[in-house]
Design a protein around this motif. Structure first.
Motif, PDB file in Angstrom:
ATOM      1  N   SER A  54       3.776  10.126  -7.390  1.00  0.00           N
ATOM      2  CA  SER A  54       4.455  10.337  -8.748  1.00  0.00           C
ATOM      3  C   SER A  54       3.485  10.737  -9.896  1.00  0.00           C
ATOM      4  O   SER A  54       4.187  11.345 -10.802  1.00  0.00           O
ATOM      5  N   ALA A  55       2.838  10.009  -9.938  1.00  0.00           N
ATOM      6  CA  ALA A  55       1.789   9.940 -11.173  1.00  0.00           C
ATOM      7  C   ALA A  55       1.057  11.196 -11.375  1.00  0.00           C
ATOM      8  O   ALA A  55       0.878  11.874 -12.262  1.00  0.00           O
ATOM      9  N   ALA A  56       0.825  11.789 -10.099  1.00  0.00           N
ATOM     10  CA  ALA A  56      -0.066  13.226  -9.960  1.00  0.00           C
ATOM     11  C   ALA A  56       1.019  14.367 -10.547  1.00  0.00           C
ATOM     12  O   ALA A  56       0.615  15.168 -10.725  1.00  0.00           O
ATOM     13  N   LYS A 111       1.001  -1.272  -0.089  1.00  0.00           N
ATOM     14  CA  LYS A 111      -0.311  -0.188  -0.040  1.00  0.00           C
ATOM     15  C   LYS A 111       0.873   1.228  -0.049  1.00  0.00           C
ATOM     16  O   LYS A 111       0.582   2.129  -0.669  1.00  0.00           O
ATOM     17  N   ARG A 112       2.025   1.307   0.713  1.00  0.00           N
ATOM     18  CA  ARG A 112       2.884   2.290   0.855  1.00  0.00           C
ATOM     19  C   ARG A 112       3.469   2.494  -0.497  1.00  0.00           C
ATOM     20  O   ARG A 112       3.575   3.624  -1.237  1.00  0.00           O
ATOM     21  N   ARG A 113       4.019   1.472  -1.193  1.00  0.00           N
ATOM     22  CA  ARG A 113       4.330   1.528  -2.586  1.00  0.00           C
ATOM     23  C   ARG A 113       3.348   2.295  -3.602  1.00  0.00           C
ATOM     24  O   ARG A 113       3.550   2.952  -4.417  1.00  0.00           O
ATOM     25  N   GLN A 114       2.183   1.480  -3.363  1.00  0.00           N
ATOM     26  CA  GLN A 114       1.069   2.224  -4.442  1.00  0.00           C
ATOM     27  C   GLN A 114       0.753   3.706  -4.212  1.00  0.00           C
ATOM     28  O   GLN A 114       0.290   4.464  -5.173  1.00  0.00           O
ATOM     29  N   LEU A 166       6.075  16.730  -6.017  1.00  0.00           N
ATOM     30  CA  LEU A 166       6.943  15.871  -5.044  1.00  0.00           C
ATOM     31  C   LEU A 166       8.356  16.591  -4.768  1.00  0.00           C
ATOM     32  O   LEU A 166       8.889  16.492  -3.849  1.00  0.00           O
ATOM     33  N   GLN A 167       8.617  17.602  -5.725  1.00  0.00           N
ATOM     34  CA  GLN A 167       9.933  18.162  -5.749  1.00  0.00           C
ATOM     35  C   GLN A 167       9.717  19.764  -4.801  1.00  0.00           C
ATOM     36  O   GLN A 167      10.432  20.323  -4.536  1.00  0.00           O
TER      37      GLN A 167
END
Length: 169
Positions: free
Chosen positions: A142-144, A133-136, A149-150
């Motif tokens: 990251s897909a968003a 679940k954490r990886r998902q 993220l930066q």
């Protein structure tokens, strides 16, 4: 991946233990052991190849059920002598061993070993499911958008905050 593969190995070992117990006891117990082995081995294969959330939940649920059933059988009641009730399974008593497929192991010990392995698998399923679940969640973030993220937290809040109300001039 290490947790997933370790859980798969323990699942295969659970299936093997059920196969070792297959030749012990009455026909009904043998059929239950065969069904348990048939349930353990495919799930171990699924975990080895890919640990989906469905696989983690299924394996975890099956192992919780196994722990409850094993403990219920081992410690469900007592005879007049004070020995644990085995629920009709001739699992032996202290100092009494049965030959199981040419292994001189006490059946009671195999039963306890299977219970401990199932308990460890419950913990591994919990850890594995949380890791998945954490990886998902990270993949969804990251897909968003990589730029989000930066950004530092304050920049993200400024960019995504609701428009501020201003007093009329």
């Amino acid at each position: 991946m290490v947790v997933r593969r370790f859980a798969a190995v323990l699942g295969g070992l659970s299936g093997l233990l059920h196969l070792l117990m297959l030749v012990h006891g009455p026909l009904g117990v043998g059929l239950i052991m065969a069904a348990a082995a048939l349930a353990c081995l495919p799930c171990a294969g699924h975990l080895w190849r890919h640990g989906t959330s469905t696989t983690w939940v299924t394996v975890g649920f099956m192992n919780v059920l196994m722990v409850v059933l094993h403990l219920g059988i081992l410690y469900g009641g007592s005879h007049a002598s004070g020995a644990p009730e085995t629920g009709g399974l001739d699992l032996g008593h202290p100092g009494h061993t049965h030959d199981v497929v040419s292994l001189a192991l006490p059946v009671h010990g195999l039963f306890l070993l299977a219970t401990v392995i199932a308990g460890i698998e419950v913990l591994l399923c919990t850890v594995g499911f949380r890791q998945l679940k954490r990886r998902q969640a990270v993949a969804a973030l990251s897909a968003a958008g990589e730029e989000e993220l930066q950004l530092c937290p304050n920049e993200w809040i400024e960019n995504n905050a609701a428009p501020k109300l201003s007093a009329p001039t």
